[in-house]
Design a protein around this motif. Structure first.
Motif, PDB file in Angstrom:
ATOM      1  N   ILE A 109       0.842  -1.202   0.000  1.00  0.00           N
ATOM      2  CA  ILE A 109       0.000   0.000   0.000  1.00  0.00           C
ATOM      3  C   ILE A 109       0.871   1.244   0.000  1.00  0.00           C
ATOM      4  CG2 ILE A 109      -1.624   1.302   1.442  1.00  0.00           C
ATOM      5  CD1 ILE A 109      -2.304  -1.511   2.671  1.00  0.00           C
ATOM      6  N   GLU A 110       0.476   2.239  -0.787  1.00  0.00           N
ATOM      7  CA  GLU A 110       1.154   3.531  -0.731  1.00  0.00           C
ATOM      8  C   GLU A 110       0.265   4.494   0.037  1.00  0.00           C
ATOM      9  OE1 GLU A 110       1.968   4.520  -4.856  1.00  0.00           O
ATOM     10  OE2 GLU A 110       3.764   3.261  -4.763  1.00  0.00           O
ATOM     11  N   CYS A 111       0.826   5.151   1.032  1.00  0.00           N
ATOM     12  CA  CYS A 111       0.062   6.146   1.805  1.00  0.00           C
ATOM     13  C   CYS A 111       0.480   7.506   1.282  1.00  0.00           C
ATOM     14  CB  CYS A 111       0.414   6.056   3.287  1.00  0.00           C
ATOM     15  SG  CYS A 111       0.105   4.438   3.984  1.00  0.00           S
ATOM     16  N   ALA A 117      -3.755  20.578  -3.833  1.00  0.00           N
ATOM     17  CA  ALA A 117      -4.173  19.756  -4.975  1.00  0.00           C
ATOM     18  C   ALA A 117      -3.081  19.751  -6.047  1.00  0.00           C
ATOM     19  CB  ALA A 117      -5.474  20.302  -5.567  1.00  0.00           C
ATOM     20  N   ALA A 118      -2.692  18.566  -6.469  1.00  0.00           N
ATOM     21  CA  ALA A 118      -1.705  18.408  -7.550  1.00  0.00           C
ATOM     22  C   ALA A 118      -1.824  16.978  -8.068  1.00  0.00           C
ATOM     23  CB  ALA A 118      -0.288  18.666  -7.026  1.00  0.00           C
ATOM     24  N   GLY A 119      -1.088  16.680  -9.121  1.00  0.00           N
ATOM     25  CA  GLY A 119      -0.970  15.311  -9.626  1.00  0.00           C
ATOM     26  C   GLY A 119      -2.310  14.634  -9.851  1.00  0.00           C
ATOM     27  N   SER A 120      -2.381  13.373  -9.417  1.00  0.00           N
ATOM     28  CA  SER A 120      -3.581  12.576  -9.718  1.00  0.00           C
ATOM     29  C   SER A 120      -4.809  13.113  -8.992  1.00  0.00           C
ATOM     30  CB  SER A 120      -3.350  11.097  -9.369  1.00  0.00           C
ATOM     31  OG  SER A 120      -3.326  10.907  -7.978  1.00  0.00           O
ATOM     32  N   PHE A 121      -4.625  13.791  -7.878  1.00  0.00           N
ATOM     33  CA  PHE A 121      -5.768  14.343  -7.124  1.00  0.00           C
ATOM     34  C   PHE A 121      -6.415  15.478  -7.915  1.00  0.00           C
ATOM     35  CE2 PHE A 121      -7.605  17.180  -3.901  1.00  0.00           C
ATOM     36  CZ  PHE A 121      -8.346  16.282  -3.143  1.00  0.00           C
ATOM     37  N   PHE A 140      -4.998   6.169   0.139  1.00  0.00           N
ATOM     38  CA  PHE A 140      -4.266   4.911  -0.002  1.00  0.00           C
ATOM     39  C   PHE A 140      -4.336   4.430  -1.449  1.00  0.00           C
ATOM     40  CE2 PHE A 140      -5.778   5.111   4.363  1.00  0.00           C
ATOM     41  CZ  PHE A 140      -4.601   4.895   5.060  1.00  0.00           C
ATOM     42  N   PHE A 141      -3.210   3.907  -1.919  1.00  0.00           N
ATOM     43  CA  PHE A 141      -3.152   3.330  -3.267  1.00  0.00           C
ATOM     44  C   PHE A 141      -2.564   1.931  -3.164  1.00  0.00           C
ATOM     45  CE2 PHE A 141      -3.201   7.851  -3.781  1.00  0.00           C
ATOM     46  CZ  PHE A 141      -3.990   8.078  -4.904  1.00  0.00           C
ATOM     47  N   LEU A 142      -3.046   1.059  -4.050  1.00  0.00           N
ATOM     48  CA  LEU A 142      -2.516  -0.302  -4.093  1.00  0.00           C
ATOM     49  C   LEU A 142      -1.235  -0.278  -4.917  1.00  0.00           C
ATOM     50  CD1 LEU A 142      -3.105  -3.310  -3.478  1.00  0.00           C
ATOM     51  CD2 LEU A 142      -4.279  -3.394  -5.685  1.00  0.00           C
ATOM     52  N   VAL A 194       3.975  19.861  -0.959  1.00  0.00           N
ATOM     53  CA  VAL A 194       2.677  19.741  -1.640  1.00  0.00           C
ATOM     54  C   VAL A 194       2.038  18.387  -1.322  1.00  0.00           C
ATOM     55  CG1 VAL A 194       1.593  19.615  -3.928  1.00  0.00           C
ATOM     56  CG2 VAL A 194       3.369  21.325  -3.457  1.00  0.00           C
ATOM     57  N   ASP A 195       2.806  17.325  -1.561  1.00  0.00           N
ATOM     58  CA  ASP A 195       2.329  15.975  -1.238  1.00  0.00           C
ATOM     59  C   ASP A 195       3.521  15.026  -1.178  1.00  0.00           C
ATOM     60  OD1 ASP A 195       2.945  15.359  -3.941  1.00  0.00           O
ATOM     61  OD2 ASP A 195       0.897  15.747  -4.592  1.00  0.00           O
ATOM     62  N   PHE A 196       3.289  13.839  -0.677  1.00  0.00           N
ATOM     63  CA  PHE A 196       4.354  12.831  -0.621  1.00  0.00           C
ATOM     64  C   PHE A 196       3.732  11.462  -0.434  1.00  0.00           C
ATOM     65  CE2 PHE A 196       4.272  11.803   3.922  1.00  0.00           C
ATOM     66  CZ  PHE A 196       3.623  12.920   4.443  1.00  0.00           C
ATOM     67  N   LYS A 197       4.557  10.452  -0.631  1.00  0.00           N
ATOM     68  CA  LYS A 197       4.104   9.070  -0.506  1.00  0.00           C
ATOM     69  C   LYS A 197       4.971   8.350   0.529  1.00  0.00           C
ATOM     70  CE  LYS A 197       6.084   6.064  -2.697  1.00  0.00           C
ATOM     71  NZ  LYS A 197       6.998   4.919  -2.662  1.00  0.00           N
ATOM     72  N   LEU A 198       4.325   7.595   1.390  1.00  0.00           N
ATOM     73  CA  LEU A 198       5.083   6.775   2.348  1.00  0.00           C
ATOM     74  C   LEU A 198       4.729   5.313   2.146  1.00  0.00           C
ATOM     75  CD1 LEU A 198       4.765   8.420   5.888  1.00  0.00           C
ATOM     76  CD2 LEU A 198       6.661   8.621   4.274  1.00  0.00           C
ATOM     77  N   MET A 219       8.144  12.920  -3.314  1.00  0.00           N
ATOM     78  CA  MET A 219       7.456  14.103  -2.769  1.00  0.00           C
ATOM     79  C   MET A 219       7.215  15.081  -3.913  1.00  0.00           C
ATOM     80  SD  MET A 219       9.667  15.347   0.516  1.00  0.00           S
ATOM     81  CE  MET A 219      11.332  15.244  -0.104  1.00  0.00           C
ATOM     82  N   ARG A 220       6.290  16.009  -3.690  1.00  0.00           N
ATOM     83  CA  ARG A 220       6.257  17.234  -4.494  1.00  0.00           C
ATOM     84  C   ARG A 220       6.625  18.364  -3.550  1.00  0.00           C
ATOM     85  NH1 ARG A 220       1.612  14.825  -7.045  1.00  0.00           N
ATOM     86  NH2 ARG A 220       2.178  14.374  -9.204  1.00  0.00           N
ATOM     87  N   VAL A 221       7.638  19.139  -3.928  1.00  0.00           N
ATOM     88  CA  VAL A 221       8.073  20.271  -3.109  1.00  0.00           C
ATOM     89  C   VAL A 221       8.250  21.471  -4.025  1.00  0.00           C
ATOM     90  CG1 VAL A 221       9.804  21.114  -1.491  1.00  0.00           C
ATOM     91  CG2 VAL A 221       9.347  18.673  -1.611  1.00  0.00           C
TER      92      VAL A 221
HETATM   93  P1  TMP Z   1      -0.014  11.370  -7.393  1.00  0.00           P
HETATM   94  O1  TMP Z   1      -0.478  12.787  -7.427  1.00  0.00           O
HETATM   95  O2  TMP Z   1       0.546  10.877  -8.684  1.00  0.00           O
HETATM   96  O3  TMP Z   1      -1.071  10.439  -6.824  1.00  0.00           O
HETATM   97  O4  TMP Z   1       1.219  11.331  -6.363  1.00  0.00           O
HETATM   98  C1  TMP Z   1       1.116  11.834  -5.067  1.00  0.00           C
HETATM   99  C2  TMP Z   1       2.476  11.833  -4.404  1.00  0.00           C
HETATM  100  O5  TMP Z   1       2.938  10.512  -4.198  1.00  0.00           O
HETATM  101  C3  TMP Z   1       3.554  12.526  -5.228  1.00  0.00           C
HETATM  102  O6  TMP Z   1       4.384  13.256  -4.343  1.00  0.00           O
HETATM  103  C4  TMP Z   1       4.327  11.396  -5.862  1.00  0.00           C
HETATM  104  C5  TMP Z   1       4.165  10.277  -4.889  1.00  0.00           C
HETATM  105  N1  TMP Z   1       4.081   8.984  -5.545  1.00  0.00           N
HETATM  106  C6  TMP Z   1       5.131   8.083  -5.446  1.00  0.00           C
HETATM  107  O7  TMP Z   1       6.138   8.373  -4.818  1.00  0.00           O
HETATM  108  N2  TMP Z   1       5.022   6.888  -6.077  1.00  0.00           N
HETATM  109  C7  TMP Z   1       3.932   6.505  -6.759  1.00  0.00           C
HETATM  110  O8  TMP Z   1       3.873   5.392  -7.294  1.00  0.00           O
HETATM  111  C8  TMP Z   1       2.840   7.439  -6.844  1.00  0.00           C
HETATM  112  C9  TMP Z   1       1.601   7.091  -7.606  1.00  0.00           C
HETATM  113  C10 TMP Z   1       2.966   8.655  -6.240  1.00  0.00           C
END
Ligand code: TMP
Length: 343
Positions: A109-111, A117-121, A140-142, A194-198, A219-221
């Protein structure tokens, strides 16, 4: 065959001569490789390569120096978070592109945490990039490139057995804690998170740790001119990614971690009588309610809720201490069940 030398635990005799110590490749991801640690089954070596990908691997390049700067950024940020009380898998950096880490199994899972608002959101909801959110949001993303990392609900994660409700609540809260500590650090030096993934992993004894990496790749910074210092430069072919990652790290290093105040956290401990155990207060309430005409009531059980504020982020250590508080004071383990809520 790869030989990696690093500090040995002096208390533990090494049985294998150094020249025979080999590391096995355990996992090869898109941009990282994971090796066994010849000195301990409880550790892994994570190597950051120079590969960079986007679009779930559809776009790929090799950029000299990217692995090293991503590794260094991860080391810096994980050490900073550890200093604030957030548990990560990092033990220490070994050499340029390698981290020695605690062995965990990674949740699939990606948190993702978002402040803006940016990217896929932004694409999903047709929003203008840069629109601030009223509060930080966790999604959450699979982790599945073939399915293009679809968004997944907490219920689906639990129903599919990927994590328990408690584990997910823990990951969600830690993600928000990480967001607070990173955002405040970056703000000091004029940067906006802006956003990040854990990603999280579970150790053999059930501890959940922040794992994988935090770098310009994840991250987005934005700087004060709204220029990206992250992988968006690569996604959109907009500039020298490695230089941007280096600038990002340089700027973060100028911040003073000590000036980021510790944030208070609230935990709720629910204590409920076990089913089958008599609950006189609940019974009194039931009878009184029925007397008032609420005759649809079948049963009432009365428990208690403790709202506990602590001056540390949520961590496996804190959960163990709350468990201890339950046993020692808050609950009677024979007659009551307890549940920690991290809403
Ligand atoms: P997203 O806007 O594409 O959903 O991405 C949100 C944040 O998560 C962005 O900072 C990039 C990060 N991210 C990853 O690190 N790996 C990934 O596979 C995805 C989809 C996003």
């Amino acid at each position: 065959m790869i030989h990696i030398g690093h500090g040995r635990d002096p208390a533990r005799p090494t049985l294998v001569p150094r020249e025979e110590m080999t590391v096995r490749l355990i996992h090869e991801g898109k941009v990282k490789r994971v090796f066994s640690d010849p000195e301990s089954d409880e550790r892994l070596i994570v190597e950051f390569t120079d590969a960079i990908t986007a679009g779930d691997g559809a776009k790929r390049e090799v950029l000299k120096g990217k692995g090293e700067v991503a590794c260094e950024t991860t080391e810096f940020l994980f050490s900073y978070l550890e200093g604030k009380g957030i548990a990560t898998h990092l033990i220490r950096r070994l050499e340029g592109t390698k981290l020695l880490c605690k062995k965990v199994s990674i949740f699939p899972i990606e948190c993702v945490c978002r402040n803006v608002a940016a990217g896929s959101f932004a694409r999903r909801y047709g929003l203008e990039t840069g629109r601030p959110l009223s509060r930080p949001l966790v999604e959450f993303f699979l982790k599945d490139d073939e399915l293009h990392d679809p968004m997944i609900t907490m219920d689906a994660i639990v129903r599919l057995g990927m994590a328990t409700q408690e584990e997910l609540e823990f990951m969600r809260r830690v993600t928000l804690d990480v967001n607070y500590y990173l955002s405040e650090l970056f703000r000091q030096v004029g940067l906006r998170l802006v956003d990040f993934k854990l990603e999280f992993g579970r150790t053999e004894n059930g501890e959940i740790l922040v794992a994988d990496e935090i770098s310009g790749d994840t991250m987005r910074v934005w700087d004060e001119n709204r220029s990206s210092l992250d992988k968006d430069l690569f996604r959109e072919d907009e500039g020298d990614v490695v230089q941007a990652y280096k600038r990002l790290l340089e700027r973060i290093r100028e911040a003073n971690p000590e000036q980021v105040p510790i944030r208070e956290e609230t935990l709720l401990v629910h204590v409920m009588p076990k089913s089958g155990i008599k609950n006189p207060p609940g019974e009194v309430a039931r009878k009184a309610l029925v007397r008032l005409g609420y005759d649809e009531i079948v049963d009432v059980r009365m428990g208690k809720v403790f709202e506990i504020k602590v001056n540390t982020p949520v961590s496996p250590r804190l959960l163990a201490r709350v468990e201890e508080m339950n046993r020692r004071l808050l609950a009677n383990p024979i007659a009551e069940n307890t549940r920690v809520r991290l809403e």
